[in-house]
Every structure is written in C-alpha cells, then in structure tokens.
Scaffold this active site. Structure first.
Site, PDB file in Angstrom:
ATOM      1  N   LYS A  33       0.821  -1.217   0.000  1.00  0.00           N
ATOM      2  CA  LYS A  33       0.000   0.000   0.000  1.00  0.00           C
ATOM      3  C   LYS A  33       0.850   1.259   0.000  1.00  0.00           C
ATOM      4  CE  LYS A  33      -0.604   0.293   5.032  1.00  0.00           C
ATOM      5  NZ  LYS A  33       0.213   1.491   5.207  1.00  0.00           N
ATOM      6  N   THR A  34       2.007   1.239   0.689  1.00  0.00           N
ATOM      7  CA  THR A  34       2.882   2.419   0.704  1.00  0.00           C
ATOM      8  C   THR A  34       3.380   2.714  -0.701  1.00  0.00           C
ATOM      9  OG1 THR A  34       3.586   1.844   2.947  1.00  0.00           O
ATOM     10  CG2 THR A  34       4.950   3.418   1.750  1.00  0.00           C
ATOM     11  N   ASP A 225      -3.227   7.691   4.745  1.00  0.00           N
ATOM     12  CA  ASP A 225      -2.745   6.328   5.008  1.00  0.00           C
ATOM     13  C   ASP A 225      -3.353   5.823   6.314  1.00  0.00           C
ATOM     14  OD1 ASP A 225      -1.310   4.012   4.737  1.00  0.00           O
ATOM     15  OD2 ASP A 225       0.597   4.857   5.408  1.00  0.00           O
ATOM     16  N   GLU A 226      -3.478   4.508   6.469  1.00  0.00           N
ATOM     17  CA  GLU A 226      -3.989   3.880   7.703  1.00  0.00           C
ATOM     18  C   GLU A 226      -5.316   4.521   8.131  1.00  0.00           C
ATOM     19  OE1 GLU A 226      -2.528   1.319   8.550  1.00  0.00           O
ATOM     20  OE2 GLU A 226      -0.351   1.450   8.403  1.00  0.00           O
ATOM     21  N   GLN A 256      -6.674  -4.467  10.383  1.00  0.00           N
ATOM     22  CA  GLN A 256      -5.568  -3.971  11.199  1.00  0.00           C
ATOM     23  C   GLN A 256      -5.973  -2.753  12.026  1.00  0.00           C
ATOM     24  OE1 GLN A 256      -1.519  -4.181   9.387  1.00  0.00           O
ATOM     25  NE2 GLN A 256      -2.602  -4.679   7.516  1.00  0.00           N
ATOM     26  N   ARG A 614       3.366  -9.704  10.828  1.00  0.00           N
ATOM     27  CA  ARG A 614       4.677  -9.021  10.863  1.00  0.00           C
ATOM     28  C   ARG A 614       5.767  -9.976  10.399  1.00  0.00           C
ATOM     29  NH1 ARG A 614       2.942  -5.050   9.727  1.00  0.00           N
ATOM     30  NH2 ARG A 614       1.009  -6.229   9.668  1.00  0.00           N
TER      31      ARG A 614
END
Length: 777
Positions: A33-34, A225-226, A256, A614
């Site tokens: 996504k980044t 973002d997020e 998340q 992670r």
C-alpha cells in the site's frame, strides 16, 4: 514515469491511474500500500498537479520521510520538498502556527507532551486541594484526551448532564472544574497538548469559513494512510478539507484496526462509501511479505470476525515453514526457550540479531525476555520504553530552550527556575503562581515587573528573579541570529547545567553528561539536515517542534543490530524475518479486559492478525502453563487464537520436544502399575455406564490440542554426554545462567562438579549430573 507504473501489478496500478474523485484502497497486510500511495502522488505530479496542492497524511513521521524520499527519486527532490506530507499532528501543527492568532495563541506556542500535561494536572489537583488518590493525574489526562478527541470542549461538557453524572458516579464530581482549569492554564502558557492539535484545527476550520476555504483550495488532492486508525476528530478534519473537490484517496485495512483504546473508529473505513458519492473501491489482496503458511493462518483467524470488509488475502510466495507452537511450564522458561531458539538460529544460519522480533501484549512481559536474552549475550532494544527525550537531564535542557521560544510556558519555567539551584525556593514560586493567576498573566511577565508588585520578597530574591529573566532574554537575542546548535551549546554552559552534573562523579552522573552531549550531536545533525529543506534554517523552533512530534518508532536505528522487543501495538507497520508472539494465553491475549463485548474481542483478534502478519519467514507462538501475576503464580490455558488456526499450518513442538518440559520431583515407579481388574465401578446415577477407552483406540489430534499435556520423566536428571570431556577453560552455555567459563573441576563420577564463572551472575558450582551444559568454545 511509465517505467515505474509498469513495475506495479494490475491491482496496484488501477488506483494509481485514477486521477479524480473519491476512492478507497482496501489493502491487506504486506500488499504494497505504501508503494501505491507513493506512486499515486508521483503520478499526479507527472500530470501537472502542483505539489503544493497535494496533502498526504500518515501515522508516523518515519513513514512520511520514506514516502517523500521515494517520490523525490522519481520526480526530483526540489518538487518533493513542496509536498504537504506528514502525520496528522505535524501537518496540523504547521497550519495552526500559521493561523494561531485567530485562536488567540502565539505562533510560537509550545506543544506539551504527556509528561508536561501530567505535571500540570498534578499542580492543579494540588491547588484545588483534591485527593490525588481519587483524582490521579494520568487518569484525568486520559479522560480529558477522550473528551477532546470526541470534540467535547469545556462548554460542551457543562452542557451535558450525562457526562457530569457519569463523573460524579465515578467519584470525580469536580472533573469539569479540573478540565476548565487545565484548558485555561494551557492557554495562558501559550501551550497546546497533542489532542489540541486536532481539536483546535477543527475549531479553526469551523469558526472561520475563510480559513476553511483557503485550505480547501490549497489541498485539491488528499491522501490518507492507515485510514482505519483515524479518530472522530481526524475524520471531521479530513471530511471538511476534502468537501470542495472530493479528490480524496484513503488507504487502509479494517483487519488492522487496533487503536480503539486511543479513540480510533473502525466505522470511518467501514462507512467511507456512504460519506462520498461515486466512490471507487480497489482491493490489494496479494501479500508480498509473508510465506503462504503465515498468510493462510492469519486468514483463518481474521475470518472469525463478523465486522469486516470483503477481501481475500493471498500470496504467491513459498509455503515456508509451519508456525511453531511451544508450551512452557513458566514464563521464565518461555523466555529461555525464545532466547535459546534465537541463539541457535543465529549460529546455524548466520543471521543478524535484527532479523528477530519478540512481540507481547503488555509491557510487563518484557522482563522474562530481557533476563533470558542477557544471559545469552544477545543484544536487544526495547521500543516504547523511556524515550531519550523523556530523561530528566534532557527535559531540563529542553525546558530552557522552550522558555527561549515561549517565555509564557509555565511548565518549563517552574521546572528550571531553580535548577541548577539559584536560591529561588518553592515558597517564592508559589507566590509568583498566585500573582500570575490573580493578574491573569504568565509567571514570566510577573517576574518582569517584580518591582511593581508587592509579593513580600526580600531584595536578594527579587535580584535573583531579575537575573533569571535577564538570562532568558539574552538567550532570545542569540536565538535571533544563531541556529539551534549554537544556542543549545551556549545554554548548557551559561545555565550551569553541565557543571552541576559534573559534581556527580558517579556512573549515572557521567551518563547524564553523555546524554546532553548526544542531544547536542542530534541538534547538530538536525541543523545540517534542515539545510536541504527549502525555507528551513535549522532554527530552535523547528527543532523543538520536531522533538515534540517525534515518536519512539520514528527514530532511525540505522545499522543497530539488536533483537526488537515491543508490544504488538507498536509493531504495526514493521516486518521481521522471524517473529515470536509470546504469552499466547487466555486472559492475557486475548486480554481479560477485552472479553466483555464482541467488538472488544474482535479488536483483540485483529491485534493477533497484525502480530502474525509481521513475520516474513517464520512465526513462533509461545505460551506458559503458569505465569506470575501480581506476585502470585496462576495457571494459564492456551489462547483461543491458536485454536482458530487450522492444524495443517502449525507445528507443535511439545510434547515431542522434551528439553523444556517439567521434570517430576519423584520416581513414578513407586506407584506401580494400575490393576484394572480390581477396579469396582460405582453404579451410575443415570444414563449409560462409562466405558474404558482402550489404550489402542486412537485419539484425534484435535482433541490433543485442547488438552494441556503433562510431561513425565524419571527423577534422576540425565547427565550430559559431554560431562566426561569437559576441561578447565571450556566456554559453556547453561539454560538458566547463560554463558560462562569453567574455572575448576573436582570430584569423579556422579559427584563430579564444575566451578563456572558466568557472564551474568558470577561464580557458581554445579553438580554435572544435573547441570545441562552445552560446550560452545
């Protein structure tokens, strides 16, 4: 630009190439996504969109820096500098400094951190003569933070009888007065806390339509973002700014969303399509980070949640090893297992320490992990511990610097007015505070006019106060012409801070001086870095804002080769080849405090999903059968989250792995065999009598997983096969005491003993038939 676009997969390319209109990108863990956000910004700029018209909001400064660097490599650093990109708090602090006078604040307002706010509340509670055991400053600050993030101002509080009644029921009937005093004192000091940066931005955009129109026109393209982590206050700011052009792109993953305790509202992402017309929805479902076993296991777990957006995360990566599940008897043994596994993996595969992370639900769990790592000589770093900038000697220097920028900052002034000691006692400070409150002026202003106010101070005290004012004013003159490094170096010498610390010749005192030296190094590095930024000059105000808005994870650790220890909340956004998720027990993870409602349990499940994803290559789930809590040893049972993963993705290390199992203290042979022919069954009260299960009858592995296995072995500890070959000088590893050197051997046979000097714990004499030693050198 096209060559960069070609590097994206089809799902990533679609949101990048959409220029206008509202859009949501639902991005699974590790799906890039980044990269999509970065490429979208670069693509907009390649189409001629001015960088000044793009606003990109992230949740860490580190993420913003990484994105800006990537964009600079595509479109050039000169254009990338013009982007408005950063965290919500840093971007809105920048806007508030520009527009501060509208709200009655100075443009150089101070940003209070948590410690500053707690100190101020402690002072207010003391002045109001309230019981500090009932009105605990940290709890009060948490309550005020909830109010502000829900846009409940002081006025709104006093207009809401239900809130006042709730506080009265919790034995805090004067909560509203404390809130009022706290807000007034911050305003008088020209200070905002973290929550004010959002609250005051909302106030600015709502009270001043011309300001809203100005920034709506400025930010024609907005990217967030997020988005699942936004709270109500952030949501309203984004909604207001994007309302005119509606060119808004939000990226996030509902799976998340783990910050409800900080006010994050998962409904912001779930309901995005209802907030805007003609929303385009894109899904990034290919995970590039983790192995297939990890991705599928994570899907198993998150599928149990009912509140979620539709997506199917998949990966084309290799299957990878199964997720290893380990049971220990105690939390101390759990720590030793983790440390031993890291040690073995490092030795066998030549891996660096920073390939490993240990994640836990609560900070208290780090103790057992730290003890075990130290004994193995494995370097580690704890994230979220005491920040460098929270150490007393650093806070003292920063308080002086804050006074230079904003002399109204009463928290900073009270902290250093008599440090180093200059004969200005608590009684004098109390008189100054009373006068400041009476005249509705800052303490510094009262000190500036000390000759005109009758505070019954002697001539010597008045002179010392005037000297302090003169010193701060001299620093302000220097600040007009010099950068932050020159001024800080001057302040540390002129105030006598370093000389004061030199009087303490202890290792702690020397460490404090080294910390101040490190602060100066950091400021020098900052001022040099600011030279690259257009419009920046490395000033003190720029540095203080950078410090105030920094978080522990924003620090660049560079080549720091250490095992990472952190809570799962802090691990979000990070990735490691090997991840240990420890304390996988009911009432710990999921937390006992999160089992009251389905929404709380689902957040815990999302937290586990974050932890598991992670891991890139290998994940470990560990739990203990008993754990100390509040000084008492309590029994534990495995977390339900282990149960929710299909067995084909798991590798149970127990009971096959006996190296960490409980050793009974008596010989089970003393009980003999059970003669079932002598058993006489009682007549059952009702139903069918119980039947014996034949020892040949297979038991399903699923039922074994639900049991807490009990291990058994003989009473005599097995002697190490290397005992007879040990010689003085051998370097050995012991399960409990870590690494050591054999300095003496004595005795023969079963009575043979070794005297070992351990790196941690000193000299110990061990009976070799019981000691389990591994020779490593």
């Amino acid at each position: 630009m096209q060559k960069y676009i070609d590097q994206l997969n089809e799902a990533q390319r679609a949101p990048v190439l959409q220029k206008d209109g509202p859009m949501i990108v639902i991005a699974g863990a590790g799906s890039g996504k980044t990269r999509v956000l970065t490429m979208r910004i670069a693509y907009l700029m390649s189409l001629g969109v001015d960088a000044f018209n793009i606003l990109a909001l992230t949740f860490t400064n580190k993420a913003a820096r990484e994105m800006k660097n990537r964009i600079a490599s595509i479109v050039g650093s000169n254009e990338a500098k013009n982007l408005w990109m950063g965290t919500f708090h840093s971007v809105f602090a920048k806007i508030l400094r520009i527009e501060a006078e509208r709200l009655g604040y100075p443009s150089n307002f101070t940003i209070y951190d948590t410690q500053d706010s707690v100190r101020l509340l402690g002072q207010i509670i003391k002045e109001m003569q309230l019981d500090k055991d009932v009105y605990k400053p940290k709890q009060i600050l948490g309550r005020i933070s909830q109010y502000k993030n829900s846009l409940i101002t002081v006025r709104a509080y006093f207009n809401n009888p239900e809130l006042q009644e709730a506080d009265a029921m919790s034995k805090k009937p004067r909560m509203g007065e404390i809130y009022q005093n706290y807000v007034d004192r911050c305003f008088k000091s020209g200070a905002m806390d973290f929550d004010d940066l959002l609250l005051k931005t909302n106030e600015l955009l709502n009270r001043f339509p011309d300001v809203l129109a100005k920034y709506q026109d400025r930010f024609r393209y907005i990217l967030v973002d997020e988005y699942q982590d936004t709270n109500h206050s952030q949501y309203l700011i984004v909604k207001a700014l994007s309302d005119r052009f509606q060119n808004i792109c939000v990226v996030g993953d509902d799976a998340q969303s783990i910050y409800a305790f900080r006010g994050a509202n998962i409904n912001n992402i779930l309901n995005f399509q209802k907030d805007y017309d003609g929303v385009q929805t894109y899904r990034l479902e290919q995970n590039y980070r983790s192995s297939k076993n990890i991705v599928e296991a994570a899907n198993n777990v998150i599928d149990k949640n009912k509140t979620k957006l539709d997506k199917i995360v998949w990966t084309s990566n290799d299957d990878g090893p199964k997720i290893k599940v380990h049971r220990s008897v105690t939390d101390g043994e759990e720590g030793r297992f983790v440390a031993a596994t890291i040690f073995e993996q490092k030795m066998q595969n030549q891996l660096p320490n920073n390939h490993f992370a240990i994640l836990y639900r609560t900070n208290a769990q780090s103790r057992a992990m730290e003890d075990a790592l130290r004994k193995r000589d494995i370097p580690y770093r704890i994230y979220g511990g005491l920040s460098f900038y929270q150490r007393k000697e650093i806070k003292d220097v920063l308080a002086y610097l804050r006074l230079v920028i904003n002399p109204k900052d009463e928290e900073a002034l009270v902290r250093v007015i008599n440090y180093p000691a200059r004969g200005i006692g608590d009684t004098t400070v109390e008189k100054l505070t009373v006068a400041a409150n009476h005249y509705k002026r800052s303490i510094f202003e009262v000190m500036q006019h000390i000759d005109k106010i009758d505070l019954k101070l002697n001539a010597g005290t008045k002179q010392r106060l005037q000297d302090f004012v003169t010193m701060i004013q001299s620093f302000q003159v220097i600040n007009e012409n010099q950068d932050a490094f020159y001024l800080t170096d001057h302040v540390t010498k002129k105030t006598g801070l370093v000389q004061e610390l030199k009087k303490d010749g202890t290792p702690e005192g020397i460490a404090k001086i080294e910390n101040i030296e490190e602060l100066l190094n950091g400021i020098k590095d900052f001022t040099e870095g600011q030279k690259e930024i257009d419009g920046a000059r490395g000033s003190l105000s720029e540095f203080l804002e950078d410090v105030a808005l920094a978080t522990d994870l924003d620090k660049d650790t560079g080549d720091d080769d250490r095992v990472a220890l952190m809570t799962i909340h802090l691990a979000k956004g990070l990735e490691f080849p090997h991840v240990f998720i420890v304390g996988m027990e009911e009432d710990l993870f999921p937390s006992a405090m999160s089992l009251n409602t389905r929404s709380e349990l689902e957040e815990e499940r999302r937290l586990f999903y974050v932890a598991l994803t992670r891991a890139e290559h290998q994940a470990y789930l560990t739990y203990a059968q008993s754990r100390y809590r509040w000084g008492k040893l309590v029994d534990s049972e495995p977390s339900r989250f282990i149960e929710e993963i299909e067995e084909k993705y798991l590798d149970f290390l127990n009971p096959m792995d006996t190296s960490y199992r409980y050793k009974p203290m008596m010989d089970i042979d003393i009980f003999g065999e059970i003669d079932k022919s002598k058993l006489r069954l009682s007549k059952p009260i009702g139903g069918t009598p119980p039947a014996y299960i034949s020892s040949q009858e297979p038991i399903s592995s699923a039922s074994i997983r639900r049991l807490k296995p009990m291990s058994s072995s003989g009473s005599n500890a097995k002697s190490s096969s290397v005992d007879s070959n040990l010689v003085i000088g051998n370097i050995v590893m012991h399960e409990r005491f870590g690494k050591g050197e054999i300095v003496n051997l004595e005795g023969v046979g079963a009575d043979r003993k070794a005297e070992i000097r351990f790196d941690v714990g000193g000299l110990k004499k061990l009976l070799l038939r019981f000691a389990k030693l591994n020779v490593i050198g």
